[in-house]
Write an enzyme that holds these catalytic residues in place. Structure first.
Site, PDB file in Angstrom:
ATOM      1  N   GLY A  97       3.014 -11.736  -4.054  1.00  0.00           N
ATOM      2  CA  GLY A  97       1.876 -10.828  -4.080  1.00  0.00           C
ATOM      3  C   GLY A  97       0.703 -11.498  -4.774  1.00  0.00           C
ATOM      4  N   GLY A 131      -6.895   0.920  -1.550  1.00  0.00           N
ATOM      5  CA  GLY A 131      -8.123   1.306  -2.225  1.00  0.00           C
ATOM      6  C   GLY A 131      -9.031   0.175  -2.623  1.00  0.00           C
ATOM      7  CD  GLU A 197      -9.859   3.988  -5.526  1.00  0.00           C
ATOM      8  OE1 GLU A 197      -9.814   3.417  -4.429  1.00  0.00           O
ATOM      9  OE2 GLU A 197      -9.071   3.731  -6.461  1.00  0.00           O
ATOM     10  CG  HIS A 317      -0.835   7.537  -4.091  1.00  0.00           C
ATOM     11  ND1 HIS A 317      -1.565   8.482  -3.401  1.00  0.00           N
ATOM     12  CD2 HIS A 317      -1.692   6.525  -4.371  1.00  0.00           C
ATOM     13  CE1 HIS A 317      -2.809   8.052  -3.271  1.00  0.00           C
ATOM     14  NE2 HIS A 317      -2.917   6.868  -3.849  1.00  0.00           N
ATOM     15  NE  ARG A 372      -3.800   6.488  -7.765  1.00  0.00           N
ATOM     16  CZ  ARG A 372      -3.588   5.235  -7.377  1.00  0.00           C
ATOM     17  NH1 ARG A 372      -2.531   4.577  -7.795  1.00  0.00           N
ATOM     18  NH2 ARG A 372      -4.437   4.644  -6.563  1.00  0.00           N
ATOM     19  CG  HIS A 433       1.551   4.406  -5.458  1.00  0.00           C
ATOM     20  ND1 HIS A 433       1.450   3.788  -4.224  1.00  0.00           N
ATOM     21  CD2 HIS A 433       0.409   4.080  -6.135  1.00  0.00           C
ATOM     22  CE1 HIS A 433       0.296   3.128  -4.154  1.00  0.00           C
ATOM     23  NE2 HIS A 433      -0.340   3.282  -5.308  1.00  0.00           N
ATOM     24  NE  ARG A 468      -1.329   1.500 -10.516  1.00  0.00           N
ATOM     25  CZ  ARG A 468      -2.057   1.676  -9.426  1.00  0.00           C
ATOM     26  NH1 ARG A 468      -3.354   1.390  -9.433  1.00  0.00           N
ATOM     27  NH2 ARG A 468      -1.514   2.158  -8.319  1.00  0.00           N
TER      28      ARG A 468
END
Length: 648
Positions: A97, A131, A197, A317, A372, A433, A468
């Site tokens: 990643g 996002g 966001e 999420h 979230r 998530h 987070r």
């Protein structure tokens, strides 16, 4: 598995021992925290990691002893291959990643690098991140504002020094990506288009439509493939870290991996190992994570005696696509839930129940722009009160052109199933998530295991606290991958590789001797056990928790694990045998127990951890949860390394 969970700072230490699914807890106040025989007082996050992990009197992070140098040979930048199953590199990177690739590109300037990835190189959580990346790039924004948003979202459990570092260094990491060829959206004025966001007070999200992770992964992978010092080993499933004891130190010398295409075990011996293997979303039945996210890195690190922290904070999420609400249902069950990015709410999306009643203002003054954890709990409450299976997210009141330009991926996915998001609301439901906890890391990605560094979701740096903030994950991965570079290079240059080191550990066995019929039965049973574990985790260790239900989960998971392992060994399985599905199951059990027992230790509701019998924040418990290295022989296969713990 034997482990201890301690709150650090208040020095409340929990001793937890697991034996055949049962546990014994005892809470006592102690004047300090014991770690590898060392007493450490005044343990803040940064002190407790960056400084604590380097306490000289504890013999942590010692330079290699001169008396051993006669058996060592320093390798050049090119990899040394002893035989078909053992490979030598200066740096081993587990995961492909953003964290693993960014780190690999930097350390490759100083030595040979192996990037070990479980599937195809692009198959990572990064690739599914829609996002964007948060960073202060607008004159009206500030580092202090980004810090405050991060700390508020994290329920004041974030480490302030870590937050400051990440928010300060973030803009430079974005500029580096752009210089490497990553292409982000720009506004009509020619400047980067910055989205907003949930939880953010300013527009600061750099993005590439709703496929930001894919664009970053593309740019990094292209650079990695063109780097002659980097070798990528795809379809290599990391099994266990290769560790040994040097006095009080645990030292990492690389990793064993299973080539899932050839069914051969490959041993990677390295001077430095970076763990960047992502999260553990598949401990739950519905997750936005790809299939590779089975907690392999967290489980390997725990078995290798690394300190683990804050595992109770699992982010769900709020808005994954609810397939049952689509006009045309998918023909088969998805491997992972399709994410509806936070940016939809940031752009003005409104949440309704199935009676088209807007409900978020009833729960929080920030409404759809709440963090979230708040939104996920609010949706969960609506679903339970109304006995419904999903809610609706509506963006159709915005201009059609804007919707299609900002969310082309989401629009295309929904259209394939008969839903036009420019005219109709999107059915959504929470899904697992992101893991805010993980392997406890210092300010340069260091761990308490000598030679082992961590970055990305597998790490717990103190940035996220109890929840987070949206789009802080890619940011953290970029910052800590870069911060781990210099100490890794220093360690590599001061270290030597013993060409006979591979003989310290027994090579794992591929179970060919069991025969195809037995293996078919084992795999079928393992798939059933996996679904059962996921069901228990969702039902008992989900968005809303209670002590009673956590204790029920503890018993059920202990019994399930014991039953599965008994089945394996009754069918001829051996301690050192490895197979893809069995090793994933082993890691899922390990991570599920880490989450569960961290949750049992926190007697308050904070961020993502909500307890109905402890519904309030407790200032005295505003401290990280820590699982220290276990001592003694553990009772389950998932909680111990395949090889005997060797002496260096």
């Amino acid at each position: 598995m034997a482990a201890s969970i301690a709150y650090i700072g208040g020095h409340l230490q929990y001793g937890v021992n697991f034996c055949k699914g049962q546990s014994y807890k005892q809470a006592v106040w102690v004047p300090g925290v014991i770690f590898n025989g060392c007493l450490q007082r005044e343990l803040s996050w940064s002190c407790g990691v960056s400084k604590f992990l380097q306490i000289r009197q504890c013999n942590l992070f010692r330079s290699p002893s001169n008396k051993k140098s006669k058996s060592f040979r320093t390798l050049a930048t090119s990899a040394y291959l002893r035989d078909g199953t053992t490979k030598y590199f200066d740096f081993a990177v587990i995961g492909s990643g953003v964290a693993g690739l960014r780190y690999a590109l930097e350390v490759a300037k100083h030595g040979s690098v192996a990037v070990i990835t479980k599937a195809e190189p692009h198959e990572s959580n990064t690739n599914y991140a829609q996002g964007g990346v948060s960073a202060v790039l607008c004159p009206s924004d500030s580092i202090e504002s980004h810090m405050q948003d991060t700390i508020v979202a994290g329920a004041y459990l974030c480490d302030e020094e870590t937050v400051k570092i990440v928010c300060t260094e973030g803009p430079d990491r974005i500029r580096e990506l752009i210089a490497m060829g990553a292409s982000f959206d720009h506004g009509e004025d020619g400047n980067l288009h910055l989205a907003r966001e949930g939880g953010h007070s300013h527009h600061r999200i750099v993005h590439a439509a709703d496929m930001t992770g894919r664009e970053i992964e593309r740019a990094l992978l292209e650079a990695v493939i063109n780097d002659p010092n980097i070798s990528v080993f795809k379809h290599h499933f990391a099994i266990d870290l290769l560790t040994c004891q040097d006095g009080l130190d645990t030292v990492c010398h690389g990793v064993d991996a299973l080539n899932t295409e050839t069914q051969e075990v490959v041993r990677f011996i390295s001077k430095v190992t970076l763990l960047a293997s992502g999260g553990a979303g598949h401990i739950y039945p519905s997750t936005t994570n790809p299939l590779v996210a089975t907690g392999d890195g967290m489980a390997m690190a725990h078995r290798a005696q690394a300190v683990i922290s804050n595992m109770e904070f699992v982010q769900f999420h709020p808005t994954a696509l609810a397939d049952e609400g689509l006009p045309i249902k998918p023909k088969k069950t998805r491997e992972n839930a399709f994410l509806i990015t936070e940016a939809v709410r940031g752009d003005g999306g409104i949440l309704y129940n199935l009676s088209m009643e807007r409900f978020m203002p009833l729960y929080d003054g920030r409404a759809e722009l709440a963090p979230r954890d708040v939104v996920a709990r609010s949706i969960d409450d609506q679903l339970k009160k109304r006995n419904e299976n999903y809610v609706l997210l509506d963006i159709s009141h915005k201009p059609r052109e804007k919707i299609l330009s900002h969310f082309p991926n989401i629009s295309n996915e929904c259209l394939q199933h008969g839903l036009d998001i420019t005219r109709q609301p999107i059915p959504v439901v929470p899904a697992a998530h992101y893991m805010c906890g993980g392997v406890r890391a210092g300010l340069q990605g260091e761990t308490n295991v000598h030679g082992l560094y961590v970055a990305g979701e597998v790490a717990c740096t103190g940035l996220h606290g109890a929840n987070r903030l949206a789009s802080n994950s890619l940011l953290e991965a970029l910052v800590f991958a870069r911060r781990a570079v210099q100490p890794s290079i220093d360690h590599m240059k001061s270290s030597n590789l013993d060409l006979r080191a591979s003989d310290l550990w027994t090579l794992p066995l591929v179970p060919k001797s069991l025969g195809s019929d037995v293996m078919h039965k084992i795999l079928r049973t393992t798939k059933e056990v996996r679904k059962e574990l996921q069901s228990v985790m969702w039902k008992y260790v989900g968005i809303v928790r209670s002590t009673r239900r956590l204790q029920e989960a503890e018993q059920k998971i202990g019994e399930l694990e014991a039953k599965w392992e008994t089945y394996l060994f009754e069918h001829g399985w051996q301690q050192t045998m490895v197979a893809h599905e069995a090793c994933e199951m082993r890691n899922l059990f390990c991570c599920a127990k880490l989450v569960l027992n961290s949750a049992l230790a926190r007697h308050e509701s904070r961020g993502l951890h909500y307890m109905i019998d402890f519904p309030h924040l407790e200032e005295s418990k505003r401290l990280p949860t820590v699982i220290f290295p276990s001592s003694g022989t553990t009772s389950t296969w998932s909680s111990r390394q395949l090889h005997q713990h060797s002496t260096c």
